[in-house]
Design an enzyme around this catalytic site. Structure first.
Site, short mmCIF file in Angstrom:
data_model
loop_
_atom_site.label_atom_id
_atom_site.label_comp_id
_atom_site.label_asym_id
_atom_site.label_seq_id
_atom_site.Cartn_x
_atom_site.Cartn_y
_atom_site.Cartn_z
N SER C 64 33.25 75.83 7.91
CA SER C 64 33.80 74.49 7.72
C SER C 64 33.08 73.86 6.54
O SER C 64 31.85 73.91 6.45
CB SER C 64 33.62 73.65 8.99
OG SER C 64 34.33 72.43 8.85
N GLU C 65 33.83 73.24 5.63
CA GLU C 65 33.24 72.85 4.35
C GLU C 65 32.28 71.67 4.47
O GLU C 65 31.60 71.33 3.50
CB GLU C 65 34.32 72.57 3.30
CG GLU C 65 35.32 71.51 3.66
CD GLU C 65 36.61 72.09 4.22
OE1 GLU C 65 36.53 73.05 5.01
OE2 GLU C 65 37.69 71.56 3.88
#
Lengths: 238, 228, 238, 228
Positions: C64-65
């Site tokens: 997840s960024e």
């Protein structure tokens, strides 16, 4: 170097009523002048010695470019840890509050202007603050630069710690560096074994001289013109 | 004298903020937003602010309140519009706030560049899109890249989990997000933490933001929180 | 869009002997095709749903960024943690082996080509792999880009998960994107509610179609010319 | 199938290394040098290698042995000459090894750039010096900067402290040094660790190199060590 310079060197060698500081004393004097609370990198050579003589009563955080903040003094031999060395590859300790980080972050701190001071050695310093400390240009040996250029370009202040003249008695504080530069115009203060000199826009200003040394004598060992600070004092170190 | 970056309250933490400042605000969604510090800036009365933050606030408190107050004239962010970003949306629709939209990875990398003394970098992100318009594009080894410039700030407001008096920080889970790069990229980095620990208690291997990047720390027992 | 396109849309609406997948089924089919051991980012929209339907027996690491590797499924309501959300700002969990890191490192993983796959939503995909998924160009609302451009430019493979046509029945797989691009030429595979289509140098190749759908029907809902893979199969998801 | 990056021995760890490869080798001074992996490359027989490392080895083992073997035709480093670097010094004097000298911060930043997908960056380091010769210099806001390009490798040999089967890494003290950036910058990242721990045992907040950057892990109970 000119013969005038050589003879100046000879003059110091013969002793002229003053005593040079030891390398440790140079380091100690510089350490004394570091403002309380500073984050400081100590370069290879005389600067590294400062880690062992940091002034009492101040909290100064030492940075090492191999990824340490909060470097402490060298350990007893029995406490040496092969994983805990400084940039000079000497065994060190970590103070409470210290931290370890990756090399690229160590240099982000340097390049990003987060270090208050870097204390560096020098082969030559010019009157305009140019620094030459990475290669003597001797082509028989491979050159090495390490973190010198990053420190010189990145720290907010650069202090140089060095003998005042070479072993041959030639000035290391020169009108223009003959050796390859580390960075142009970065040096702010020079601690030598006989004086403390500020690099200012108006030229080199002598802040301290060892007892018995005169400005005239100091000038013979220094290429760029010197002026004496009004509030100059004797350079005395415990 | 012992280094002590701990200040007694939010007002002391944000002291010195002034009109025209550029302010970084950590957080992604509702995680890691330094809401108490934001309200400190709001209470300071400073105006004509530029805010750098991933989002533009939701609801009526925190960043949304600051934007709603009309004191923010410009925002640099990647994702301003979310469910609940009504205060921003209204200012934007009225032309009362400038928006510089930056891809999220470029946003964090531009901050890191500022903190690391890098004057510019070439990224593949955004090439061939509207967000590269007017920017230098250069080919390296057959691929195009956009030149991006560092983003710095006068003040960074960061939420972290624990700090010591030197300003070493650890964060908690995904609340870490932009905190560490913002702490590097501002002239004055101010942090609100849930816990202050004695110097030396943090594991030196696990410190995320080393002390050198932090200027002030304030202890906030219970962060201001609200639903989005 | 042309009227031909609109009528194609109408045709699907009227029902023509096939059933569309649900959003969760689209996500499930994509998840089934992720190679074992991959590191994958799930974008906002249908892709995020895949986190809850990852195939048994494979170990796939979700990125997840906002600074997470090893994202797990959503927690029970009582276990929600305000400090643990994904890029879609939904509560998530962390799997054993997961890690947290700074945003700039999250994007170093993306931009540096370390992600095997990113599954993204789309407004439009062109036959050449151009992706438009960040703005509808509606000037009444502020645009938002988030990490879409970084993911599209950086991940080794880009799969798009989307409805095949818009709510108005217009094709989302088009000859040329009319909406602003996220990145040119990056999409490798398209999962829709009626088909799975590969973007190849030779054009769009249909790998799967829902039972009852013909290539001719699919073509009426798709602007670029389609060819059917020799080994195409029926698109059936549990 | 469970991800398992742990390989049984050094030969398996370096399998695939080939003539002409560029190899990153972690370590600063004697801390963090993956000596066992280096000897694995030596044993592989691969030649015409380019090595990227801060130093050029000291004594007669490890990197010094690899260089002494004549298999390294080029080295990219910041500080090749140290007390004990005789094997390198001799090769250099004989013109048998090319040296690209890179300032240490530029060296680590060029690796990070490669790992982070940045195609080039502007640094103030080296401006006005011989090491900027032939490089593009550009002025930003009144200061000159040098354009530096990413450094990548076919193989990175890294020493770390602990790993799990996903390849998450933590390091020990100053042995961390170049490991994390090298792990990002190579096609194949191979790590020797002193301890392997079960998945989930590492603190997710304290993992330094996340699993995504690591390809193979080998457990070496006692690192090869020697005095400098």
């Amino acid at each position: 170097m000119s013969s005038a310079v050589s003879s100046a060197g000879t003059a110091t060698e013969s002793g002229a009523g003053f005593t040079k500081l030891t390398r440790l004393q140079i380091a100690r004097r510089a350490a004394e002048m570091i403002p309380d609370g500073s984050f400081v990198n100590l370069g290879i050579g005389i600067p590294t010695l400062a880690a062992n003589v940091m002034p009492e009563g101040k909290e100064i955080v030492l940075h090492s470019e191999n990824g340490i903040l909060g470097v402490g003094p060298g350990p007893a031999e029995a406490d040496r840890d092969r994983d805990l060395i400084n940039a000079s590859k000497e065994y060190v300790t970590l103070r409470p509050g210290g931290s370890f980080f990756v090399h690229s972050d160590a240099f982000a701190m340097i390049r990003g202007g987060h270090l208050d001071l870097a204390l560096l050695g020098a082969f030559q310093v010019a009157g305009n603050g140019d620094l030459a400390n990475w290669t003597t240009g001797d082509r028989r040996f491979p050159p090495g630069v390490g973190g010198a250029m990053d420190l010189a370009a990145g720290a907010k202040g650069i202090w140089v710690l060095t003998d005042h003249v070479t072993k041959k008695g030639e000035p290391k504080i020169v009108n223009a560096c003959s050796l390859p530069l580390t960075a142009p115009g970065v040096v702010k203060r020079i601690f030598t074994d006989i004086a403390v000199i500020d690099v200012t826009e108006g030229g080199l200003v002598v802040r301290e001289m060892v007892p018995g040394l005169t400005l005239e004598q100091l000038q013979t060992m220094t290429e760029p013109p010197l002026t004496l600070a009004e509030d100059w004092r004797e350079l005395v170190v415990a | 004298m012992p280094i002590d970056k701990i200040v007694p309250d939010v007002a002391a933490a944000v002291a010195g903020v002034k009109d025209g400042d550029t302010i970084m605000i950590s957080g992604f969604g509702f995680a890691g937003v330094p809401n108490d510090l934001i309200h400190g800036v709001l209470d300071s009365g400073a105006k004509d602010l530029t805010v750098i933050s991933n989002n533009a606030g939701t609801g009526t408190e925190g960043l949304a309140a600051l934007i709603g107050s009309g004191r923010v004239t410009r925002i640099i962010c990647s994702y301003p519009r979310s469910k609940g970003s009504d205060l921003f949306d209204a200012r934007y629709a009225a032309g009362e706030i400038d928006l510089e939209l930056v891809p999220q990875g470029t946003l964090s990398e531009r901050m890191r560049a500022a903190g690391a003394g890098v004057a510019g970098f070439y990224t593949p992100t955004g090439v061939g899109t509207d967000l590269a318009e007017g920017k230098e594009v250069r080919n390296f080894d057959g691929r195009d890249y956009v030149l991006e410039l560092p983003l710095r700030a006068d003040l960074a407001l960061v939420q972290a989990y624990k700090a010591d008096r030197w300003g070493n920080l650890i964060y908690r889970k995904a609340a870490r997000n932009f905190g560490p790069v913002m702490a590097m990229a501002a002239d004055l980095t101010v942090v609100q933490v849930r816990e202050i620990v004695p110097l030396g208690e943090m594991d030196p291997e696990a410190i995320v933001t080393p002390s050198i990047f932090v200027d002030r720390v304030v202890h906030i027992d219970n962060d201001r929180e609200w639903d989005i």
